[in-house]
Structures are given as C-alpha cells and as structure tokens.
Write a protein that holds these residues in place. Structure first.
Motif, PDB file in Angstrom:
ATOM      1  N   UNK A  97       5.694 -16.928   3.261  1.00  0.00           N
ATOM      2  CA  UNK A  97       5.600 -16.230   1.984  1.00  0.00           C
ATOM      3  C   UNK A  97       5.091 -14.820   2.248  1.00  0.00           C
ATOM      4  N   UNK A  98       5.710 -13.796   1.657  1.00  0.00           N
ATOM      5  CA  UNK A  98       5.224 -12.422   1.878  1.00  0.00           C
ATOM      6  C   UNK A  98       3.747 -12.288   1.538  1.00  0.00           C
ATOM      7  N   UNK A  99       3.054 -11.448   2.298  1.00  0.00           N
ATOM      8  CA  UNK A  99       1.622 -11.244   2.082  1.00  0.00           C
ATOM      9  C   UNK A  99       1.349 -10.723   0.674  1.00  0.00           C
ATOM     10  N   UNK A 396       6.771  12.865   7.642  1.00  0.00           N
ATOM     11  CA  UNK A 396       7.646  13.343   6.571  1.00  0.00           C
ATOM     12  C   UNK A 396       8.189  12.202   5.719  1.00  0.00           C
ATOM     13  N   UNK A 397       8.169  10.966   6.274  1.00  0.00           N
ATOM     14  CA  UNK A 397       8.700   9.848   5.495  1.00  0.00           C
ATOM     15  C   UNK A 397       7.606   8.978   4.874  1.00  0.00           C
ATOM     16  N   UNK A 398       6.339   9.248   5.242  1.00  0.00           N
ATOM     17  CA  UNK A 398       5.246   8.474   4.660  1.00  0.00           C
ATOM     18  C   UNK A 398       4.930   8.974   3.261  1.00  0.00           C
ATOM     19  N   UNK A 399       4.660   8.055   2.380  1.00  0.00           N
ATOM     20  CA  UNK A 399       4.334   8.414   1.001  1.00  0.00           C
ATOM     21  C   UNK A 399       3.212   7.504   0.515  1.00  0.00           C
ATOM     22  N   UNK A 400       1.985   7.893   0.846  1.00  0.00           N
ATOM     23  CA  UNK A 400       0.831   7.084   0.459  1.00  0.00           C
ATOM     24  C   UNK A 400      -0.344   8.004   0.199  1.00  0.00           C
ATOM     25  N   UNK A 401      -1.084   7.714  -0.855  1.00  0.00           N
ATOM     26  CA  UNK A 401      -2.176   8.597  -1.265  1.00  0.00           C
ATOM     27  C   UNK A 401      -3.319   8.624  -0.260  1.00  0.00           C
ATOM     28  N   UNK A 402      -3.375   7.651   0.654  1.00  0.00           N
ATOM     29  CA  UNK A 402      -4.457   7.618   1.637  1.00  0.00           C
ATOM     30  C   UNK A 402      -3.994   8.025   3.031  1.00  0.00           C
ATOM     31  N   UNK A 453      -9.111   3.435   3.726  1.00  0.00           N
ATOM     32  CA  UNK A 453      -8.598   3.357   5.091  1.00  0.00           C
ATOM     33  C   UNK A 453      -7.782   2.082   5.268  1.00  0.00           C
ATOM     34  N   UNK A 454      -8.307   0.965   4.741  1.00  0.00           N
ATOM     35  CA  UNK A 454      -7.599  -0.311   4.849  1.00  0.00           C
ATOM     36  C   UNK A 454      -6.273  -0.265   4.107  1.00  0.00           C
ATOM     37  N   UNK A 455      -6.248   0.402   2.949  1.00  0.00           N
ATOM     38  CA  UNK A 455      -4.997   0.549   2.199  1.00  0.00           C
ATOM     39  C   UNK A 455      -3.963   1.298   3.030  1.00  0.00           C
ATOM     40  N   UNK A 456      -4.388   2.369   3.709  1.00  0.00           N
ATOM     41  CA  UNK A 456      -3.468   3.161   4.522  1.00  0.00           C
ATOM     42  C   UNK A 456      -2.936   2.345   5.698  1.00  0.00           C
ATOM     43  N   UNK A 457      -3.824   1.608   6.375  1.00  0.00           N
ATOM     44  CA  UNK A 457      -3.390   0.795   7.512  1.00  0.00           C
ATOM     45  C   UNK A 457      -2.474  -0.339   7.064  1.00  0.00           C
ATOM     46  N   UNK A 458      -2.780  -0.931   5.920  1.00  0.00           N
ATOM     47  CA  UNK A 458      -1.927  -1.991   5.380  1.00  0.00           C
ATOM     48  C   UNK A 458      -0.524  -1.453   5.116  1.00  0.00           C
ATOM     49  N   UNK A 459      -0.448  -0.228   4.616  1.00  0.00           N
ATOM     50  CA  UNK A 459       0.841   0.416   4.368  1.00  0.00           C
ATOM     51  C   UNK A 459       1.592   0.631   5.686  1.00  0.00           C
ATOM     52  N   UNK A 460       0.898   1.107   6.706  1.00  0.00           N
ATOM     53  CA  UNK A 460       1.528   1.354   8.008  1.00  0.00           C
ATOM     54  C   UNK A 460       2.009   0.064   8.665  1.00  0.00           C
ATOM     55  N   UNK A 461       1.199  -0.988   8.566  1.00  0.00           N
ATOM     56  CA  UNK A 461       1.514  -2.237   9.265  1.00  0.00           C
ATOM     57  C   UNK A 461       2.549  -3.077   8.532  1.00  0.00           C
ATOM     58  N   UNK A 462       2.558  -3.000   7.202  1.00  0.00           N
ATOM     59  CA  UNK A 462       3.338  -3.988   6.441  1.00  0.00           C
ATOM     60  C   UNK A 462       4.375  -3.430   5.473  1.00  0.00           C
ATOM     61  N   UNK A 463       4.330  -2.124   5.185  1.00  0.00           N
ATOM     62  CA  UNK A 463       5.188  -1.642   4.104  1.00  0.00           C
ATOM     63  C   UNK A 463       6.115  -0.500   4.486  1.00  0.00           C
ATOM     64  N   UNK A 464       6.163  -0.102   5.749  1.00  0.00           N
ATOM     65  CA  UNK A 464       7.178   0.859   6.168  1.00  0.00           C
ATOM     66  C   UNK A 464       8.026   0.196   7.245  1.00  0.00           C
ATOM     67  N   UNK A 620      -6.310  -9.911   9.912  1.00  0.00           N
ATOM     68  CA  UNK A 620      -5.265  -8.912   9.712  1.00  0.00           C
ATOM     69  C   UNK A 620      -5.774  -7.861   8.728  1.00  0.00           C
ATOM     70  N   UNK A 621      -5.077  -6.739   8.672  1.00  0.00           N
ATOM     71  CA  UNK A 621      -5.472  -5.699   7.728  1.00  0.00           C
ATOM     72  C   UNK A 621      -5.374  -6.217   6.291  1.00  0.00           C
ATOM     73  N   UNK A 622      -4.372  -7.039   6.010  1.00  0.00           N
ATOM     74  CA  UNK A 622      -4.237  -7.601   4.663  1.00  0.00           C
ATOM     75  C   UNK A 622      -5.442  -8.448   4.297  1.00  0.00           C
ATOM     76  N   UNK A 623      -5.954  -9.230   5.247  1.00  0.00           N
ATOM     77  CA  UNK A 623      -7.148 -10.037   4.991  1.00  0.00           C
ATOM     78  C   UNK A 623      -8.374  -9.148   4.803  1.00  0.00           C
ATOM     79  N   UNK A 624      -8.463  -8.114   5.610  1.00  0.00           N
ATOM     80  CA  UNK A 624      -9.567  -7.157   5.480  1.00  0.00           C
ATOM     81  C   UNK A 624      -9.561  -6.539   4.086  1.00  0.00           C
ATOM     82  N   UNK A 625      -8.385  -6.152   3.640  1.00  0.00           N
ATOM     83  CA  UNK A 625      -8.269  -5.491   2.336  1.00  0.00           C
ATOM     84  C   UNK A 625      -8.684  -6.418   1.205  1.00  0.00           C
TER      85      UNK A 625
END
Length: 652
Positions: A97-99, A396-402, A453-464, A620-625
C-alpha cells in the motif's frame, strides 16, 4: 397520589435525559501526551460504555512501512486481513500500500471490565529500538491508543519494558448511543486527524455531518489536533477513502464500426484508392512536421548562442563565442543547455551590479553573495570550474516549499554563478551554534524546522521520479526564510536512485562532513535513503542541544584532542539511570525551561533511532515525519506553565 405520580414521572424523565445511554464521548484533545497524569476524568483511558455491550466498529490507519500491507496491518491491529483487503479494494492481502494512504479497518468493539469501549491488540516489543508506552501508543499505533490506557492495563512498569514482552494495546473505539441510533447512525469510526483537517472536512469525507461529529465528541470549539482520534458517526458502512482523488481520465473517443465490404468489385477498388490517398496524405503531414521541428530546433540553438554571446559582450573584452565554448567544453553540455530552456540566463554585468561587484559587504558566507535583482533579494553562489549540470537539472524540476529554489545562472570564463532565492535568516547553524544571547530559536521553531527538513527529504525519497538522496544534509545546508521556514540547499552531490537500485548502491568516493556521515557509508561506501535519515538525526540532535555535530576538546595533558560526536553522546543521555537530569543537561541552555520535557524526550528518542549504527534499525523518512507531525501538533498549544513540563513520565 397525583403529586406522587407526577414526581415519579419527572424523576424518570430526569434520569432518562441524564443517562449515559444518550451521552456522547469527550474528545481526547492532546491529553494523551502526558503519560503519568490520569486526572482527566478517564478521557485518556477510553470511551465510556454508554450503549450496547459490543458492536461493529471501524478504525483508520495511515499506511507506512513496515505496516503497509493488509496482512501486516491486520497483525498489528488484530483485524481480518481479508476484510481489510476487500474494504480498501486491495489486489491481495500482501499488496504493498502506498505510504500514508488512509486504510479503513473493520473491528469488533466491546465493553471492557473497566467500563471502557476498546478493541484489544497485542504488541511484542521488538528490541530493534528502545520503546516506551508513549512511543508504542502514539507512534506505532498512531494514537489509536494512549500511554495512560496501556499503563493501566499492563503490569509492566515503564522501566521494565524489554524486548520480547507482549503488551496489551487497548484501541479506542465506541458504539452508537441510543440518541445516535435514533438519529440513524449505525456505526462509529475512529479517525486519526491529519494535517489540514477540520470538522467539516472530516464529516464530508465520510458522508456524515459537522453537527454529528461535533456532538459525538462533545466539541466546544472547532479546534482539533493532528494525530488525535476523533469519532465520526456513520449511517452506512464506510467505503474506501481516497484523500486526493485524481480526476478521471477522459472517455476514449467513439470507435466507428469498420465499413462493410460492398458487393461490387468497382466499389472495392474505390476503397483501395481512398486508402492509398489517405496514406500519402499522412506521409506528407509527417514530413512537414519533421522539417518544422528541425527548423525550430536549429532556430532555438541559434537563439541560445545569441544569449550566450550577449552574456559576455557586457563583461570584460572577450570573443563573441567564448560563452558558447565554455558550455561546449563542459562535462555535460546537453545538461547545461537543457537547463537554459527553463531558467533565467543572467548577464555577468547584471550580477556584478546586483552584488556591488561581489563585494565583501555583500558576502553571506564563503562564495555566496547577497544580490538585489529587480528589487528582490537573491543569493548568488560562485562556483569555480565546470557547473554541476546534475544539480541544475535536479533543482529546476523540484517544486517544494522546503527546498531552496534555483531561479537562474550565468557562466563566464569557466566560472558558474547560480542564482537562488534568498533566505533572510541564514542557516540553522548560524542560530543554534551562535554565542549571541539574543539570537536563539524557540522550542516551537526548532520542532517546525525539523518537520520542514523531514518534509523535504520525504519529497526527495518518495515523490519525485527517480528518487534522490541528498547526501550532504547538515545544519549549514538548512536555510531559514523570513518566517523561519526551513529549506534544504546544496544539492551538488545529490545521488539519483535509479529504478532497480532503490535500496542499495555503492561508491568508492566517500565525501561529506564528519559527524553527519552514516557508518556504512564511511566504511563501505553504501548509499541508501537511510544515509539522509542518519544526517537528519544529527541535525535534530543539534537542534535539541545547541552543540555542533563534532566537538574537539584537549585532554588534560594538552597533547591530544578528544573528539566527541553527538551521534554517540545521545545513547548515554536516554539510557540508564537519571534520564530526566541527563536530558535536561543535554538540552540547549539558551532554551532555559521553555520546552516540554516529555516531547523533548520523544524527539531525542527519535533522533537516537535515526543515528542507529545498523541502517536497518533506522526509521524511514515517512515514519520520522509521522512522529514529528505529532510533536509539532502537541507543541503548538504548549505553554511553559503546562503540567507536561513537570510530569514524571521519564525514567528517573
């Protein structure tokens, strides 16, 4: 006689109206965080039995590894895997199941001997990391239980929790009251409040009503907190919930039935000629498109070269092709040229003017300068040698507020000038390692920075796509804007995790800052997302203590330096005897007593798990978040006078 009858009737009505059979359940608020405080009128121990002795009920659970299949979730919550699969439209009970997808769990809710509704689960302490009643209830079970309820129903003391023990976990559920049943509500669902939720949003999500949710939880205000359980009355059984549904794809165009073959042979020849004509027409169209694209690409290339030339014409005397030659001689010509297409190409004289000719007064730190471009502040980073096209193409392709935003660049005579958004408050390191008494971060700012910081890492690891590892996270590379929102920067050594290598990669070239590097990376060059988790844990320890990742002190003989690493120190702080006093001594002195000790302990435990020597023991970063969102939510309304600061739930 009549008076006596009237009195009896009034007494019956009064008893009926005040009977618990029609009373609702009080909202737990954030009381479940104060583990040793049981003076909450039993609110933290469970929902009072005020209806049938048992019923069908529902829980919700945000999927996250290792609880991201119907089978693993059913084991954790003592539920049926096949029912979870069916209700949530999963392919199989073992489908991943997706995180952070919301899963609905059907359960049987019963009244316990203590007079509380609950559904019992059993949890075995793993020993992989140090666990407490607080962490099991709020982290593992996502506030579906409380530490107070677990402590009252287990015979083990907080300091006697060791690997292998089986703990009873009373999960919060409830049955409809007579009043709710009369209003048409047949079920109660325990929902875990998510970020951005409101009573109206939750009611709409489950096709209930705001009035029913408000009344069911005895809410006197509209304030509800993240990762707290709230009851939702339902008229029908719930169905799979999709939090962010994608728009349905457009219907396919109608397909016309193939023409029937006419009986006459002359008509058949006619269709052959028509088919040939259509084919020739399509060929001509394809050729036209090809020549048009070729001409456009050539024109675009000429336009880029003109922009390149203009960048040098306004600087020192040089040839008109110098800029183009610099790009062509780069290690990744295509990468740089593709970046030009989506970023602003600045002329060198523009950046000279914007930075007062790169004066020391405009220097922020190192080779980074403050600039004013069109009235807006920016940061210009000067890089000697070839530009890192991989960093440009990633940013140039990242789009995240953090994540720090790259707006443009300039290349001149082998030097690259990268233009970023400006962070008014500098780096996290500037604030937590400063000696200025007036310059410090509050507790709330620190936990929000950790969350960002965790939001940014979660984006890098799981959403791009493909996922990336930052590889160079440290407090110097976390910048703060005017509102103290954190943004991670410096992606020069970021690593792509190609498909097929998502869990494991190796390198012979180890780079980074001492104190932030995970042991498996230093010793064997192992690269996984847990590399960022380790560095994140160190940054959290810096936020808690105000100390640097590595400190050096001379020994008594003054001949050798003793190196102290935060990732090692934390083990002694949260283990053994006198944890409370050791944690207070570890905390940043600039905070004084302006922080909740219980939450500081939870955050220290989180950081400790992040810097575990064994990468498989790190979350994982998702668990940390998930844990950080709970800590942030609990810190929002915390005040120094709160009892939480003086609670005795930490080991002495």
């Amino acid at each position: 006689m009549a008076a006596r009858t009237l009195h009896a009737l009034l007494s019956f009505l009064l008893l009926f109206l005040s009977s618990p059979a029609i009373a609702q359940q009080p909202y737990v608020d954030n009381r479940q965080l104060d583990c040793l405080n049981h003076n909450y009128d039993n609110i933290t121990n469970g929902f009072t039995c005020n209806g049938p002795s048992s019923c069908r009920s529902y829980l919700t659970f945000w999927s996250q590894p290792p609880y991201n299949t119907a089978t693993s979730i059913s084991t954790l919550l003592n539920a049926s895997a096949t029912e979870i699969q069916s209700l949530n439209n999963l392919t199989t009970v073992s489908s991943t199941i997706p995180t952070r997808q919301l899963i609905i769990i059907p359960i049987n809710c019963s009244c316990s001997n203590a007079g509380f509704y609950q559904h019992n689960a059993t949890y075995t302490l793993s020993g992989v990391r140090e666990e407490t009643y607080f962490s099991v209830a709020n982290d593992t079970y996502q506030a579906l239980s409380t530490c107070q309820a677990m402590m009252s129903q287990n015979r083990y003391g907080e300091r006697n929790l060791v690997a292998g023990l089986d703990l009873l976990v009373p999960l919060r559920c409830a049955c409809p009251t007579e009043k709710q049943t009369a209003a048409g509500f047949r079920y109660l669902l325990t929902y875990l409040v998510a970020m951005g939720d409101s009573v109206s949003v939750i009611a709409e999500m489950f096709r209930s009503s705001s009035e029913a949710v408000t009344e069911a939880n005895e809410l006197k205000t509209s304030n509800i907190f993240y990762f707290t359980p709230i009851l939702v009355p339902l008229r029908t059984e719930p169905t799979r919930i999709v939090i962010s549904p994608s728009p349905p794809p457009p219907p396919p165009p109608p397909v016309s039935p193939p023409p029937q073959t006419p009986p006459e042979s002359s008509s058949s020849h006619k269709w052959v000629f028509v088919g040939v004509g259509i084919g020739v027409g399509l060929l001509l169209i394809i050729l036209a498109i090809f020549f048009f694209c070729f001409y456009k690409r050539r024109s675009k290339s000429e336009q880029i070269n003109k922009l390149s030339d203009s960048s040098t014409k306004h600087s020192l005397p040089t040839t008109t092709t110098e800029w183009s030659n610099d790009v062509s001689n780069s290690t990744d010509t295509f990468g740089v040229k593709s970046a030009i297409e989506s970023l602003t190409v600045y002329r060198f004289h523009e950046l000279q003017s914007a930075t007062s000719n790169f004066s020391d007064d405009n220097r922020i730190k190192g080779s980074v300068y403050r600039a004013t471009i069109n009235g807006d502040d920016a940061a210009v980073k000067v890089i000697k040698g070839d530009v890192s096209s991989s960093e440009i193409n990633l940013l140039k392709k990242l789009n995240h507020s953090n994540i720090i935003r790259l707006s443009g660049f300039c290349i001149r005579q082998g030097t690259s000038y990268l233009v970023y958004e400006y962070s008014e408050n500098g780096s996290v390191s500037d604030w937590i390692h400063t000696t200025e008494k007036k310059k410090t971060l509050s507790w709330k700012q620190r936990v929000e920075i950790a969350r960002d910081i965790a939001e940014a890492l979660d984006y890098l690891h799981n959403y791009i796509t493909p996922p990336h590892i930052h590889k160079n996270l440290e407090s110097n590379n976390v910048l703060l804007d005017s509102n103290f929102r954190a943004k991670i920067s410096n992606f020069g050594v970021a690593r792509i995790l190609d498909e097929g290598d998502l869990d494991f990669q190796l390198t012979r070239h180890v780079e980074g800052t001492q104190g932030y590097l995970a042991p498996e990376y230093v010793e064997n060059g192992v690269i996984t997302p847990k590399l960022d988790v380790f560095a994140f844990g160190v940054v959290v320890l810096e936020l808690l203590s105000g100390k640097e990742a590595v400190t050096k002190q001379k020994k008594e003989d003054n001949k050798e330096e003793e190196v102290e690493m935060l990732c090692k120190v934390i083990n002694n702080v949260v283990e053994g005897e006198n944890v409370r006093e050791k944690l207070k001594a570890f905390m940043d002195p600039s905070l004084g007593n302006e922080y909740p000790l219980e939450l500081a302990y939870t955050m220290a435990q989180l950081a400790k798990s992040c810097v575990a020597t064994d990468l498989n023991s790190r979350p994982s970063v998702a668990q940390v978040l998930t844990t950080l969102l709970m800590i942030v939510s609990s810190s929002i309304d915390w005040e120094p006078s709160d009892d939480l600061l003086h609670s005795g739930s930490l080991a002495n």
